[in-house]
Scaffold this active site. Sequence first.
Site, PDB file in Angstrom:
ATOM      1  N   GLY A  29       0.861  -1.225   0.067  1.00 26.50           N
ATOM      2  CA  GLY A  29      -0.072   0.044   0.025  1.00 26.50           C
ATOM      3  C   GLY A  29       0.944   1.160  -0.088  1.00 26.50           C
ATOM      4  O   GLY A  29       2.080   1.305  -0.031  1.00 26.50           O
ATOM      5  N   GLN A  30       0.316   2.411  -0.077  1.00 31.18           N
ATOM      6  CA  GLN A  30       1.051   3.696  -0.085  1.00 31.18           C
ATOM      7  C   GLN A  30       1.949   3.919   1.176  1.00 31.18           C
ATOM      8  O   GLN A  30       2.927   4.144   0.998  1.00 31.18           O
ATOM      9  CB  GLN A  30      -0.532   4.836   0.016  1.00 31.18           C
ATOM     10  CG  GLN A  30       0.372   6.237  -0.526  1.00 31.18           C
ATOM     11  CD  GLN A  30      -0.839   7.098  -0.680  1.00 31.18           C
ATOM     12  OE1 GLN A  30      -0.799   7.863  -1.586  1.00 31.18           O
ATOM     13  NE2 GLN A  30      -1.794   7.087   0.027  1.00 31.18           N
ATOM     14  N   THR A  84      -6.519   7.446  11.937  1.00 31.58           N
ATOM     15  CA  THR A  84      -6.898   8.520  11.255  1.00 31.58           C
ATOM     16  C   THR A  84      -7.335  10.012  11.901  1.00 31.58           C
ATOM     17  O   THR A  84      -7.967   9.823  13.024  1.00 31.58           O
ATOM     18  CB  THR A  84      -8.033   8.154  10.201  1.00 31.58           C
ATOM     19  OG1 THR A  84      -8.713   9.323   9.419  1.00 31.58           O
ATOM     20  CG2 THR A  84      -9.162   7.472  10.924  1.00 31.58           C
ATOM     21  N   TYR A 125     -16.691   5.144   8.419  1.00 33.99           N
ATOM     22  CA  TYR A 125     -14.964   5.138   8.445  1.00 33.99           C
ATOM     23  C   TYR A 125     -14.390   5.460   9.882  1.00 33.99           C
ATOM     24  O   TYR A 125     -13.683   4.468  10.239  1.00 33.99           O
ATOM     25  CB  TYR A 125     -14.523   6.014   7.413  1.00 33.99           C
ATOM     26  CG  TYR A 125     -13.042   5.866   7.412  1.00 33.99           C
ATOM     27  CD1 TYR A 125     -12.133   4.794   6.999  1.00 33.99           C
ATOM     28  CD2 TYR A 125     -12.326   7.104   7.491  1.00 33.99           C
ATOM     29  CE1 TYR A 125     -10.927   4.815   7.107  1.00 33.99           C
ATOM     30  CE2 TYR A 125     -10.653   6.920   7.240  1.00 33.99           C
ATOM     31  CZ  TYR A 125     -10.057   5.887   7.173  1.00 33.99           C
ATOM     32  OH  TYR A 125      -8.622   5.648   7.152  1.00 33.99           O
TER      33      TYR A 125
END
Length: 290
Positions: A10-11, A99, A123
């Site tokens: 992933g990133q 996040t 989310y």
Amino acid sequence: MKIAIIGSTGQLGTDLVKTLRARHEVISLTHQDLEVTDYNSCLILKKHHPDIIINTAALHKTDQCEDEPLRAFSVNAIGAKNIATISKEIQATATFISTDYVFDGSKKEPYTEEDVPNPINTYGISKLAGELFTKQNPKHYILRVSSLFGVAGASGKGGNFVETIITKARKKEPLSVVDDMWMTPTYTKDAARIMQEIIEKRLPFGIYHGSNQGRCTWFQFAQEIMRLAGQNPTLKPIETSQQQTKARRPAFSPLISTKLPAYGIQARKWKEALADYMIEKEHLNWTGIT
Ligand SMILES: NC(=O)c1ccc[n+]([C@@H]2O[C@H](COP(=O)([O-])OP(=O)(O)OC[C@H]3O[C@@H](n4cnc5c(N)ncnc54)[C@H](OP(=O)(O)O)[C@@H]3O)[C@@H](O)[C@H]2O)c1
């Protein structure tokens, strides 16, 4: 140290692998190697017996999470629970990437590690549940990051905001970007370095904010991308209310760390990080720099 990285292609995972493998034994685990929602699949971690497990796996397309809450909770929360359970059994440290969307955006100053989460979309709720499950292993780090851009591009989102803006600008497409939603753009290379320092300096277990420094709106972010790329498209500021999205998003979610500076860990300003990214991606137009 032996460090297992889940979501290694992933990133952020890509930069974590690059950063950590220079000094540690890194076990790269792709989605094919390990499915976080499946406890039995996670048992591969016992075979490798790492000292630290970094879980970057997520369903982070915010609107998709509204449509597919079960899947969001399965990956973001149950996945974290599986990792917490197994890491505890093998006395490894569980590290969860979280996040800025755990906050509601009602604050007027950047969110610190002491602020109380109050997510306003599926989310964010599922990631907060992932944080709580991660805490079931007392040996844990939770690193909150925001608005990531990295050379690998987010697999779930098919790139990142910087690439989207540059692609549209090159096609001379007019761009409308929200100018009333504030955040801290963060280069995954910098977030990976912060993670490395937290681990190597053996910081006390707990929550840390690992974004770059500063804040901007998405419109201001797009303006800076265009300036560095030497592009001059029609860039129009709009309000969030003009966009139809499934999920509500916090209007103000910049992050700041009140804990890391005490350990000599300081993130760069987001504009410096962006310029570095643009160089690495060969997007920089030197004539655009003032
Ligand atoms: N992107 C952002 O702007 C942002 C902002 C704040 C926080 N974060 C958090 O930062 C972390 C990394 O984000 P990113 O941008 O690097 O995401 P990414 O590029 O989508 O990487 C996620 C990786 O996890 C893998 N993965 C997805 N579902 C999985 C599953 N069920 N089991 C095992 N592996 C799985 C993906 O593999 P496949 O692609 O092969 O499925 C991918 O390699 C996430 O936890 C995210 O919530 C991201």
